[in-house]
Design a protein around this motif. Sequence first.
Motif, short mmCIF file in Angstrom:
data_model
loop_
_atom_site.label_atom_id
_atom_site.label_comp_id
_atom_site.label_asym_id
_atom_site.label_seq_id
_atom_site.Cartn_x
_atom_site.Cartn_y
_atom_site.Cartn_z
N GLY A 115 -32.03 38.09 45.45
CA GLY A 115 -32.55 37.55 46.71
C GLY A 115 -32.42 38.58 47.80
N SER A 116 -31.37 38.49 48.59
CA SER A 116 -31.19 39.42 49.70
C SER A 116 -30.80 40.81 49.19
N ASP A 117 -31.30 41.84 49.88
CA ASP A 117 -30.95 43.23 49.56
C ASP A 117 -29.89 43.69 50.54
N ASP A 118 -28.62 43.43 50.18
CA ASP A 118 -27.53 43.66 51.11
C ASP A 118 -26.47 44.64 50.59
N THR A 119 -26.74 45.27 49.43
CA THR A 119 -25.72 46.11 48.80
C THR A 119 -26.34 47.42 48.32
N ASP A 120 -25.61 48.52 48.51
CA ASP A 120 -26.07 49.85 48.09
C ASP A 120 -25.88 50.01 46.58
N GLY A 121 -26.97 50.04 45.85
CA GLY A 121 -26.88 50.22 44.40
C GLY A 121 -26.73 51.66 43.98
N ASN A 122 -27.15 52.61 44.83
CA ASN A 122 -27.04 54.02 44.46
C ASN A 122 -25.60 54.45 44.25
N ALA A 123 -24.67 53.77 44.91
CA ALA A 123 -23.26 54.11 44.79
C ALA A 123 -22.63 53.52 43.54
N ARG A 124 -23.25 52.48 42.96
CA ARG A 124 -22.57 51.66 41.96
C ARG A 124 -23.17 51.69 40.56
N PHE A 125 -24.39 52.28 40.41
CA PHE A 125 -25.06 52.25 39.12
C PHE A 125 -25.54 53.62 38.69
#
Length: 349
Positions: A115-125
């Motif tokens: 749903g909402s885009d509230d988290t940085d995925g570049n740091a975690r995946f």
Amino acid sequence: MATPLTADALLAALRAEGLNVVEVGDWREHNRNHKGAWGPVHGVIVHHTVTSGTKDSVDICYDGYDELPGPLCHGVIDKDGTVHLISAGRANHAGSGDGRVLDAVVHEASAPGPGSDDTDGNARFYGFECVNLGDGEDPWPAAQLEAIERASAALCRAHGWSSASVIGHKEWTATKIDPAGFSMADMRGRIASRLGTTPGGPTEPPAEGGGDPAPAVTAYTVRRGDTLYGIAESHATTTARLADLNDLDEPDVLRPGQELRVPAPGNDHEPFPGAGFFRGAPDSPVVTAMGRRLVEEGCSAYAEGPGPRWSEADRRSYAAWQRKLGFTGSDADGWPGRNSWDALKVPRS
């Protein structure tokens, strides 16, 4: 949660899984670490490039473009299954996504729709870009799908993750459609099966009980009048599986004398796909086949179905089967294990 692999460890993990790996440019130092955190990491995101051709695809993922500087992933997986490493650090591949999805990946649980885009995925995946136009028509060769499976399994194995730690970009954010053209649920099932083997080993787990396992496949020579459907039926498999095993571009066209790879005799039951397969809430014909066997064994908790999406009714039904076999306590919690699965003898789907 894990500390990102070093460049050497990443390269070693991929090669140990049997992959052909090409090192591109200064990939070890090519990253976006100056723009934000890199780690702790929690999983793998699979993408498609919306490009064609290996060189052009690798170049754009390495360099990026004005609006999105490279690197755009950690590795590019081309059509023949080669992995081109372009980064060992933070990359511009995931962007912002749903924090609830990240939480599900961290706990290796079924992820909600983004749903909402509230988290940085570049740091975690970690991210793998796979060469494909993403139009639903550009084919996914068997070698490329196997490389996606192996590359994902390599990182899961290195960090002690299950297949539930691997998601598609479209499962991270509702703004994306990739990867288009194959099922991520099915891919997680393949990864789970591979994690039940030694690195670089066969996709299917070895037979239990010692001794040499039967080969997963054998050869069949096409005869005049044969159809792929008829061959599949006589070998307890499907036309889709035969097309995948043999990389058939035109499955309706068979030639007398042509040799096909087919499931070997005695290989007519689904191998155990791994516990992580079920905890990832798969949508797969394997789940339907399992449910039908549970009904046959008098272990049904279904109000309707069974169907392809893993559900609480599947878990309760499977718990009844485990109790029927004599398991108790946590060994009868409804999550399939290898012993109970092998005893159920689920037909290949």
